[in-house]
Design a protein around this motif. Structure first.
Motif, PDB file in Angstrom:
ATOM      1  N   ASN A 642      50.417  68.744  96.191  1.00  9.62           N
ATOM      2  CA  ASN A 642      49.495  67.947  96.989  1.00  9.62           C
ATOM      3  C   ASN A 642      48.818  66.985  96.023  1.00  9.62           C
ATOM      4  O   ASN A 642      48.019  67.391  95.183  1.00  9.62           O
ATOM      5  CB  ASN A 642      48.477  68.864  97.667  1.00  9.62           C
ATOM      6  CG  ASN A 642      47.483  68.112  98.528  1.00  9.62           C
ATOM      7  OD1 ASN A 642      47.191  66.941  98.310  1.00  9.62           O
ATOM      8  ND2 ASN A 642      46.932  68.804  99.515  1.00  9.62           N
ATOM      9  N   ARG A 643      49.125  65.708  96.133  1.00  5.69           N
ATOM     10  CA  ARG A 643      48.651  64.751  95.143  1.00  5.69           C
ATOM     11  C   ARG A 643      47.184  64.361  95.339  1.00  5.69           C
ATOM     12  O   ARG A 643      46.612  63.647  94.509  1.00  5.69           O
ATOM     13  CB  ARG A 643      49.532  63.493  95.160  1.00  5.69           C
ATOM     14  CG  ARG A 643      50.992  63.805  94.885  1.00  5.69           C
ATOM     15  CD  ARG A 643      51.838  62.567  94.811  1.00  5.69           C
ATOM     16  NE  ARG A 643      51.552  61.789  93.614  1.00  5.69           N
ATOM     17  CZ  ARG A 643      52.049  60.579  93.379  1.00  5.69           C
ATOM     18  NH1 ARG A 643      52.850  60.011  94.287  1.00  5.69           N
ATOM     19  NH2 ARG A 643      51.762  59.931  92.263  1.00  5.69           N
ATOM     20  N   GLU A 644      46.571  64.865  96.415  1.00  2.00           N
ATOM     21  CA  GLU A 644      45.145  64.629  96.608  1.00  2.00           C
ATOM     22  C   GLU A 644      44.317  65.735  95.981  1.00  2.00           C
ATOM     23  O   GLU A 644      43.278  65.477  95.377  1.00  2.00           O
ATOM     24  CB  GLU A 644      44.829  64.506  98.097  1.00  2.00           C
ATOM     25  CG  GLU A 644      45.393  63.236  98.727  1.00  2.00           C
ATOM     26  CD  GLU A 644      44.837  63.005 100.104  1.00  2.00           C
ATOM     27  OE1 GLU A 644      44.435  63.986 100.767  1.00  2.00           O
ATOM     28  OE2 GLU A 644      44.803  61.837 100.546  1.00  2.00           O
ATOM     29  N   THR A 645      44.759  66.986  96.126  1.00  2.00           N
ATOM     30  CA  THR A 645      43.993  68.117  95.586  1.00  2.00           C
ATOM     31  C   THR A 645      44.553  68.626  94.266  1.00  2.00           C
ATOM     32  O   THR A 645      43.880  69.385  93.563  1.00  2.00           O
ATOM     33  CB  THR A 645      43.980  69.272  96.588  1.00  2.00           C
ATOM     34  OG1 THR A 645      45.318  69.789  96.740  1.00  2.00           O
ATOM     35  CG2 THR A 645      43.476  68.807  97.951  1.00  2.00           C
ATOM     36  N   GLY A 646      45.788  68.267  93.950  1.00  3.51           N
ATOM     37  CA  GLY A 646      46.427  68.805  92.755  1.00  3.51           C
ATOM     38  C   GLY A 646      47.012  70.183  92.943  1.00  3.51           C
ATOM     39  O   GLY A 646      47.616  70.731  92.016  1.00  3.51           O
ATOM     40  N   GLN A 647      46.874  70.767  94.137  1.00  4.50           N
ATOM     41  CA  GLN A 647      47.399  72.097  94.399  1.00  4.50           C
ATOM     42  C   GLN A 647      48.904  72.042  94.684  1.00  4.50           C
ATOM     43  O   GLN A 647      49.405  71.057  95.239  1.00  4.50           O
ATOM     44  CB  GLN A 647      46.684  72.723  95.603  1.00  4.50           C
ATOM     45  CG  GLN A 647      45.234  73.080  95.345  1.00  4.50           C
ATOM     46  CD  GLN A 647      45.097  74.188  94.316  1.00  4.50           C
ATOM     47  OE1 GLN A 647      45.789  75.197  94.376  1.00  4.50           O
ATOM     48  NE2 GLN A 647      44.203  73.974  93.355  1.00  4.50           N
ATOM     49  N   PRO A 648      49.629  73.100  94.331  1.00  5.19           N
ATOM     50  CA  PRO A 648      51.070  73.131  94.623  1.00  5.19           C
ATOM     51  C   PRO A 648      51.325  73.325  96.108  1.00  5.19           C
ATOM     52  O   PRO A 648      50.443  73.754  96.858  1.00  5.19           O
ATOM     53  CB  PRO A 648      51.565  74.333  93.809  1.00  5.19           C
ATOM     54  CG  PRO A 648      50.363  75.204  93.656  1.00  5.19           C
ATOM     55  CD  PRO A 648      49.179  74.292  93.588  1.00  5.19           C
ATOM     56  N   LEU A 649      52.549  72.995  96.537  1.00  3.78           N
ATOM     57  CA  LEU A 649      52.980  73.235  97.911  1.00  3.78           C
ATOM     58  C   LEU A 649      53.706  74.586  97.945  1.00  3.78           C
ATOM     59  O   LEU A 649      54.727  74.770  97.289  1.00  3.78           O
ATOM     60  CB  LEU A 649      53.913  72.119  98.383  1.00  3.78           C
ATOM     61  CG  LEU A 649      53.326  70.709  98.416  1.00  3.78           C
ATOM     62  CD1 LEU A 649      54.384  69.708  98.877  1.00  3.78           C
ATOM     63  CD2 LEU A 649      52.109  70.647  99.327  1.00  3.78           C
ATOM     64  N   ASN A 650      53.196  75.499  98.739  1.00  4.82           N
ATOM     65  CA  ASN A 650      53.745  76.853  98.753  1.00  4.82           C
ATOM     66  C   ASN A 650      55.142  76.939  99.355  1.00  4.82           C
ATOM     67  O   ASN A 650      55.852  77.916  99.141  1.00  4.82           O
ATOM     68  CB  ASN A 650      52.816  77.788  99.529  1.00  4.82           C
ATOM     69  CG  ASN A 650      51.580  78.132  98.743  1.00  4.82           C
ATOM     70  OD1 ASN A 650      51.545  77.970  97.529  1.00  4.82           O
ATOM     71  ND2 ASN A 650      50.548  78.593  99.429  1.00  4.82           N
ATOM     72  N   SER A 651      55.536  75.940 100.125  1.00  3.58           N
ATOM     73  CA  SER A 651      56.844  76.009 100.778  1.00  3.58           C
ATOM     74  C   SER A 651      58.002  75.762  99.818  1.00  3.58           C
ATOM     75  O   SER A 651      59.157  75.924 100.206  1.00  3.58           O
ATOM     76  CB  SER A 651      56.908  75.004 101.925  1.00  3.58           C
ATOM     77  OG  SER A 651      56.631  73.692 101.460  1.00  3.58           O
ATOM     78  N   VAL A 652      57.711  75.378  98.590  1.00  5.19           N
ATOM     79  CA  VAL A 652      58.776  75.111  97.606  1.00  5.19           C
ATOM     80  C   VAL A 652      59.242  76.426  96.999  1.00  5.19           C
ATOM     81  O   VAL A 652      58.441  77.204  96.479  1.00  5.19           O
ATOM     82  CB  VAL A 652      58.280  74.161  96.511  1.00  5.19           C
ATOM     83  CG1 VAL A 652      59.370  73.922  95.469  1.00  5.19           C
ATOM     84  CG2 VAL A 652      57.828  72.834  97.115  1.00  5.19           C
ATOM     85  N   ASP A 653      60.542  76.685  97.055  1.00  8.88           N
ATOM     86  CA  ASP A 653      61.117  77.924  96.531  1.00  8.88           C
ATOM     87  C   ASP A 653      61.249  77.881  95.014  1.00  8.88           C
ATOM     88  O   ASP A 653      61.384  76.803  94.419  1.00  8.88           O
ATOM     89  CB  ASP A 653      62.509  78.164  97.130  1.00  8.88           C
ATOM     90  CG  ASP A 653      62.459  78.567  98.582  1.00  8.88           C
ATOM     91  OD1 ASP A 653      61.764  79.548  98.892  1.00  8.88           O
ATOM     92  OD2 ASP A 653      63.106  77.902  99.406  1.00  8.88           O
ATOM     93  N   PRO A 654      61.258  79.048  94.364  1.00  8.77           N
ATOM     94  CA  PRO A 654      61.553  79.079  92.928  1.00  8.77           C
ATOM     95  C   PRO A 654      62.989  78.631  92.662  1.00  8.77           C
ATOM     96  O   PRO A 654      63.829  78.587  93.566  1.00  8.77           O
ATOM     97  CB  PRO A 654      61.367  80.565  92.561  1.00  8.77           C
ATOM     98  CG  PRO A 654      60.622  81.177  93.689  1.00  8.77           C
ATOM     99  CD  PRO A 654      60.960  80.379  94.900  1.00  8.77           C
ATOM    100  N   ALA A 655      63.260  78.326  91.401  1.00 13.75           N
ATOM    101  CA  ALA A 655      64.592  77.867  91.009  1.00 13.75           C
ATOM    102  C   ALA A 655      65.635  78.939  91.307  1.00 13.75           C
ATOM    103  O   ALA A 655      65.378  80.142  91.214  1.00 13.75           O
ATOM    104  CB  ALA A 655      64.611  77.526  89.526  1.00 13.75           C
ATOM    105  N   GLN A 656      66.825  78.482  91.668  1.00 15.88           N
ATOM    106  CA  GLN A 656      67.921  79.370  92.021  1.00 15.88           C
ATOM    107  C   GLN A 656      69.180  78.936  91.289  1.00 15.88           C
ATOM    108  O   GLN A 656      69.450  77.741  91.150  1.00 15.88           O
ATOM    109  CB  GLN A 656      68.180  79.335  93.525  1.00 15.88           C
ATOM    110  CG  GLN A 656      69.411  80.118  93.964  1.00 15.88           C
ATOM    111  CD  GLN A 656      69.777  79.875  95.418  1.00 15.88           C
ATOM    112  OE1 GLN A 656      69.169  79.038  96.069  1.00 15.88           O
ATOM    113  NE2 GLN A 656      70.753  80.590  95.914  1.00 15.88           N
ATOM    114  N   ALA A 657      69.956  79.912  90.817  1.00 15.08           N
ATOM    115  CA  ALA A 657      71.242  79.612  90.200  1.00 15.08           C
ATOM    116  C   ALA A 657      72.275  80.606  90.704  1.00 15.08           C
ATOM    117  O   ALA A 657      71.951  81.740  91.055  1.00 15.08           O
ATOM    118  CB  ALA A 657      71.143  79.679  88.678  1.00 15.08           C
TER     119      ALA A 657
END
Length: 767
Positions: A642-657
């Motif tokens: 979130n470029r207004e608050t600087g908080q991350p977006l929780n819907s983004v998954d961790p890296a996967q291989a």
């Protein structure tokens, strides 16, 4: 000509470049570097494979999602994944999650059934709906279509989740996943991408000279004791008429967790007793009366049901009047679709081909929860959600040639009208509810669009500019049942936008190509986001979710650049992307706390960004003994903020291989897939997303690696036995998509674990 033929690029775009002879692999520096790179990658990645490769050189993957005209994936300046029926069969995919689990930066959100009546769950509060997640955003931001026809969306109203899996994988011969906004030819609301499910055709079973054919399949999966029976019968009534009928029936129970607490109350971490059923029917008639005409009349019916005994809702030691003595839940969902898809060869000055689509579709879901309280009250919640959709489409295509330039113009118009309704009924409502009621008013959504795309080939270059003019209207058709008890009447909204797109593909050589795409998307607020009203009492607090009539449409601007290598043995795709969003809608955002009342509302995030990369490919190691050895690999990573608050977006998954190895011979194949997920870093979590209690620290999923092994035995030319063991090492793990929003201090986190070691077996016979 890069290995393409006129037939593989129908009906136009014949490149004028003469393909250079390919060097011997032992003398090719590119090949040697690629081999070294792949070998290092195989050693470094603790993860598995996309799907299967074949014993012989595979045919080019075909796709219709990129241009609405079937053509090779490699001809398109964008990132697309294709999953074939053969891959679905060999992997024995039983759900949408199974089918998409090995695609980088892609996940499907599910959650165990634990609460039914009067419950409000933070598990889905941030994203607001369930469904596919692509590159960090998902739910209804992913446009899902069946043969190009829009599917119903999901709807979440805290105490009821109506998901999007109105699907039966047995009906499909291909799944196409297009990443990023697809604003030109598809609806601009596909901010994350498009997933198109392509159904089977009679020709898939009849070939050139047969008049009758089909397939029968049986399958068993131990992780949920699932049993499936599917059959297809296709016939040729005449030279101009073909028909097909496919039916599927599946029965199963709840997927097993790795939890070991069998208590019949809220301490339980094992799956609740559950009975699931799936039924599906697909009927098609294909008419080719001559004169360049082809008419496809289709009917699709999918029905899902689930009965759950909610032991996990019971209070361990009832003492208060509101303590739960017993709960149960019944869920039914159905989708019916009728389609007339017609194509005409017109050979006129304004078009070579014309396609018309007329489709009517109904999606409806119902969830009934019953609860017996310590006070003697018998509570019932009967929640319903329905969409009735009409879709009309007209598209024309024209090929123009001028010197060294070749253009294929695709232009047309689309109109959809969707009537959306919900109803909440039952017994013993909690104040201020008075049954029956509606969480949002009856709403009519309509969209109209004009679009134009020009696919231009000039030498080694392909340019694909596109433009779409979209107009949407959200009209409240009735306030009955909504206002009151809602504090204010529902609001209507309408907007229009002009959305450009530009794709560029450069065939640098017969082996390498580079591509890039810029596109924009626009997504209107959903009726529930605009007008949803909900109140509930949870332990220690009162939760109020307010409507937000000032919500603005979400906008996206996406840029991706990538490279493709098609060497003699190595196939490699690498893509980097950045997507900027304005007015991104977040469901149930915490607004304020007054006393013991916590207020939430759907709000717009002014600016957000998600960026990342994807790497995928395969390597053919060549003949080994009596068979052929090959590998597949993928790696994806994304970050969101979130470029207004600087908080991350929780819907983004961790890296996967992922990393896979397979060995193919004529009578049998063996394969092994490793799957690795990176841990969710605490710094990538916004802990304000838990709304059942005061702000807390969310559970951060640890990293894990799983191993699946399996094989296929081809008993005869038309008979195949598939066997797979999933999670061979019996690893205990969680998927971030299922648990975000859960408190790290929760005593029942094991209830959200994935199944342990399990067996799947299936027998498929063509005739």
């Amino acid at each position: 000509m890069l290995g393409f033929t006129p037939e593989s690029f129908p009906p136009i775009l014949i490149l004028r470049r003469t393909m250079k002879p390919q060097p011997h692999p032992c003398r090719s520096p590119l090949h040697l570097h690629a081999l070294a790179f792949t070998s290092l990658l195989a050693c470094a990645l603790p993860s598995p494979a996309l799907a299967q490769s074949t014993a012989s050189a595979p045919l080019p993957s075909m796709v219709v999602s990129g241009s609405m005209q079937e053509q090779p994936v490699d001809d398109l300046p964008q990132s697309i994944d294709v999953i074939t029926a053969g891959q679905l069969e060999e992997q024995q995919s039983q759900s949408l999650r199974d089918a998409l689990q090995d695609l980088p930066n892609t996940s499907v959100r599910t959650a165990p059934a634990r609460l039914a009546v009067g419950a409000s769950s933070s598990a889905f509060a941030r994203d607001g709906n369930t469904g596919i997640n692509i590159r960090g955003i998902g739910g209804n931001r992913v446009l899902m279509t069946v043969d190009g026809i829009r599917m119903p969306r999901s709807y979440v109203s805290r105490s009821a989740i109506f998901d999007r899996e109105y699907l039966s994988l047995e009906l499909f011969k291909r799944i196409e996943l297009l990443r990023g906004p697809a604003s030109a030819l598809y609806g601009s609301d596909g901010l994350a991408g498009v997933v198109n499910f392509v159904t089977l055709d009679p020709q898939d079973f009849l070939g050139e000279d047969r008049t009758l054919g089909g397939r029968v399949a049986v399958q068993y999966g131990s992780e949920d004791d699932g049993k499936l029976l599917a059959g297809t019968l296709a016939g040729k009534a005449s030279e101009s008429a073909q028909w097909m009928l496919t039916a599927q029936l599946r029965r199963a129970h709840a997927p097993k967790t790795m939890g070991d607490n069998d208590a019949p109350d809220s301490r339980r971490t094992r799956a609740n007793p559950q009975d699931d059923g799936d039924q599906a029917l697909l009927a098609k008639v294909v008419l080719s009366p001559g004169g360049g005409q082809r008419h496809v009349l289709g009917f699709e019916h999918v029905n899902r049901d689930s009965d759950v005994a909610l032991l996990s809702s019971r209070t361990p030691q009832p003492s208060k009047p509101a303590d739960v003595l017993g709960e149960s839940s019944r869920y039914d969902a159905a989708r019916n679709r009728i389609t007339w898809d017609a194509r005409y060869d017109v050979a006129s000055g304004w078009a070579d081909q014309v396609r018309t689509i007329v489709a009517a579709q109904q999606g409806k879901s119902r969830r009934v929860g019953t609860s017996d309280l310590n006070s003697g009250v018998h509570r019932v919640r009967d929640n319903r959600y329905q969409e009735r959709l009409w879709q009309l489409g007209l598209q024309a295509e024209k090929v123009l040639r001028a010197g060294e330039w070749t253009h294929r113009l695709a232009y047309g118009a689309e109109y959809t009208r969707n009537h959306i309704s919900n109803l909440y009924d039952g017994l013993a409502p909690l104040a201020p509810d008075v049954f029956p009621l509606k969480r949002f008013p009856d709403t009519r959504e309509s969209t109209s669009a004009l679009y134009l795309q020009d696919e231009t080939v000039w030498g080694d270059w392909t340019f694909t500019p596109g433009l779409r003019i979209d107009h949407f209207a959200i009209d409240v058709t009735s306030q009955s049942g909504f206002y009151p008890p809602a504090a204010q009447p529902g609001k209507s909204l309408s907007k229009a936008a002009v959305l450009p797109k530009l794709g560029v593909l450069w065939r640098a050589s017969s082996e390498w190509s580079l591509f890039g795409q810029y596109s924009q998307g626009l997504r209107a607020p959903e009726p529930g986001q605009l007008n949803d009203h909900f109140e509930a009492v949870v332990p220690g607090a009162r939760v109020v979710i307010q409507p937000n009539p000032n919500l603005q449409p979400e906008r996206s601007r996406g840029l991706e650049i990538g490279a493709r290598a098609r060497l003699e043995r190595l196939k490699l795709d690498a893509t980097a992307f950045v997507n900027d969003y304005s007015n991104l809608i977040v469901d149930a955002e915490f607004i304020q706390e007054v006393g013991t009342t916590r207020y939430f509302q759907s709000v717009n995030i002014g600016r957000a960004r998600i960026h990342g990369f994807e790497l995928k490919g395969s390597y053919d190691w060549g003949v080994l003994g009596q068979g052929r050895l090959s590998s597949t690999f993928s790696w994806g990573m994304a970050r969101g903020k979130n470029r207004e608050t600087g908080q991350p977006l929780n819907s983004v998954d961790p890296a996967q291989a992922t990393l896979g190895v397979r060995y193919d011979t004529a009578p049998w194949s063996l394969w092994a897939n490793l799957r690795y997920r990176q841990a969710k870093r605490p710094g990538d979590i916004d802990n304000s997303a838990i709304f059942n209690s005061k702000p807390d620290v969310q559970f951060a999923t640890p990293s894990f690696t799983t191993l699946d092994v399996g094989g296929q035995w081809r008993l005869a030319k038309d008979t195949r036995l598939n066997l797979a063991i999933h999670n061979l090492t019996n690893r205990k793990y969680w998927l971030w998509s299922d648990v975000y929003g859960q408190s790290a201090s929760s005593a029942v986190l094991d209830a959200y674990t994935q199944p342990g070691r399990s067996l799947r077996v299936s027998l498929v016979k063509d005739f």
